[in-house]
Write a protein that holds these residues in place. Structure first.
Motif, PDB file in Angstrom:
ATOM      1  N   SER A  27     -34.798  19.267  -0.856  1.00 33.51           N
ATOM      2  CA  SER A  27     -33.088  18.206  -0.901  1.00 33.51           C
ATOM      3  C   SER A  27     -33.661  16.579  -0.099  1.00 33.51           C
ATOM      4  CB  SER A  27     -32.563  18.717   0.380  1.00 33.51           C
ATOM      5  OG  SER A  27     -32.218  18.484   1.559  1.00 33.51           O
ATOM      6  N   PHE A  28     -34.528  16.573   0.346  1.00 40.70           N
ATOM      7  CA  PHE A  28     -34.874  14.870   1.069  1.00 40.70           C
ATOM      8  C   PHE A  28     -36.275  14.416  -0.484  1.00 40.70           C
ATOM      9  CE2 PHE A  28     -33.507  17.050   4.380  1.00 40.70           C
ATOM     10  CZ  PHE A  28     -31.980  15.737   4.728  1.00 40.70           C
ATOM     11  N   THR A  29     -36.712  14.695  -1.338  1.00 40.89           N
ATOM     12  CA  THR A  29     -37.312  14.201  -2.098  1.00 40.89           C
ATOM     13  C   THR A  29     -37.005  12.558  -2.961  1.00 40.89           C
ATOM     14  OG1 THR A  29     -37.919  16.529  -2.992  1.00 40.89           O
ATOM     15  CG2 THR A  29     -38.403  14.691  -4.685  1.00 40.89           C
ATOM     16  N   GLY A  30     -37.604  11.923  -2.559  1.00 38.74           N
ATOM     17  CA  GLY A  30     -37.304  10.302  -3.185  1.00 38.74           C
ATOM     18  C   GLY A  30     -35.983  10.233  -2.054  1.00 38.74           C
ATOM     19  N   ALA A  31     -36.283  10.300  -0.390  1.00 42.40           N
ATOM     20  CA  ALA A  31     -35.765   9.589   0.132  1.00 42.40           C
ATOM     21  C   ALA A  31     -36.308   8.039   0.878  1.00 42.40           C
ATOM     22  CB  ALA A  31     -35.726  11.038   1.471  1.00 42.40           C
ATOM     23  N   ARG A  32     -35.578   7.566   0.636  1.00 48.17           N
ATOM     24  CA  ARG A  32     -36.376   5.938   1.425  1.00 48.17           C
ATOM     25  C   ARG A  32     -37.106   6.120   2.410  1.00 48.17           C
ATOM     26  NH1 ARG A  32     -32.383   2.217  -1.747  1.00 48.17           N
ATOM     27  NH2 ARG A  32     -33.116   0.846   0.431  1.00 48.17           N
ATOM     28  N   VAL A  33     -36.546   6.607   3.984  1.00 48.14           N
ATOM     29  CA  VAL A  33     -37.086   6.720   4.994  1.00 48.14           C
ATOM     30  C   VAL A  33     -37.325   7.826   4.865  1.00 48.14           C
ATOM     31  CG1 VAL A  33     -36.041   6.339   7.562  1.00 48.14           C
ATOM     32  CG2 VAL A  33     -35.204   4.930   5.646  1.00 48.14           C
ATOM     33  N   ARG A  34     -38.447   8.384   5.496  1.00 50.09           N
ATOM     34  CA  ARG A  34     -39.462   9.358   6.076  1.00 50.09           C
ATOM     35  C   ARG A  34     -39.253   9.527   7.018  1.00 50.09           C
ATOM     36  NH1 ARG A  34     -40.276  11.861   1.301  1.00 50.09           N
ATOM     37  NH2 ARG A  34     -41.704  13.213   1.638  1.00 50.09           N
TER      38      ARG A  34
END
Length: 91
Positions: A27-34
């Motif tokens: 669900s967090f794939t592609g999140a900019r802040v990791r």
């Protein structure tokens, strides 16, 4: 993370917890802040397992799971607890 969640949900089968973690990670794939992803993934997986009806132990997040020596002394608070309070993920 899976081991920590299994210790918090002793009645949940390992595949349920593993799938909850995998779904949360996806669900967090592609999140900019990791930087906060491990905290967010664990929180989402924990919520998923709770919604499936598994009961959580009463241990606090500050002392549950983790390897020996990873436990905090009395009166100390984990960074995860601080971050959860700061971004509104209170229990």
């Amino acid at each position: 993370m899976v081991e920590r969640l299994l210790s918090r949900f002793p009645g949940a089968p390992r595949p349920v917890v593993e799938n909850a973690v995998l779904a949360a990670e996806r669900s967090f794939t592609g999140a900019r802040v990791r930087g906060y992803l491990p905290v967010l993934v664990e929180r989402a997986a924990r919520t998923t397992v709770q919604l499936m009806g598994f009961k959580e132990t009463r241990e606090t997040r500050d002392t549950a799971g983790g390897p020996p020596g990873d436990r905090l002394p009395p009166g100390h608070v984990s960074i995860e607890t601080i971050l959860n309070a700061h971004i509104g993920f209170g229990d």
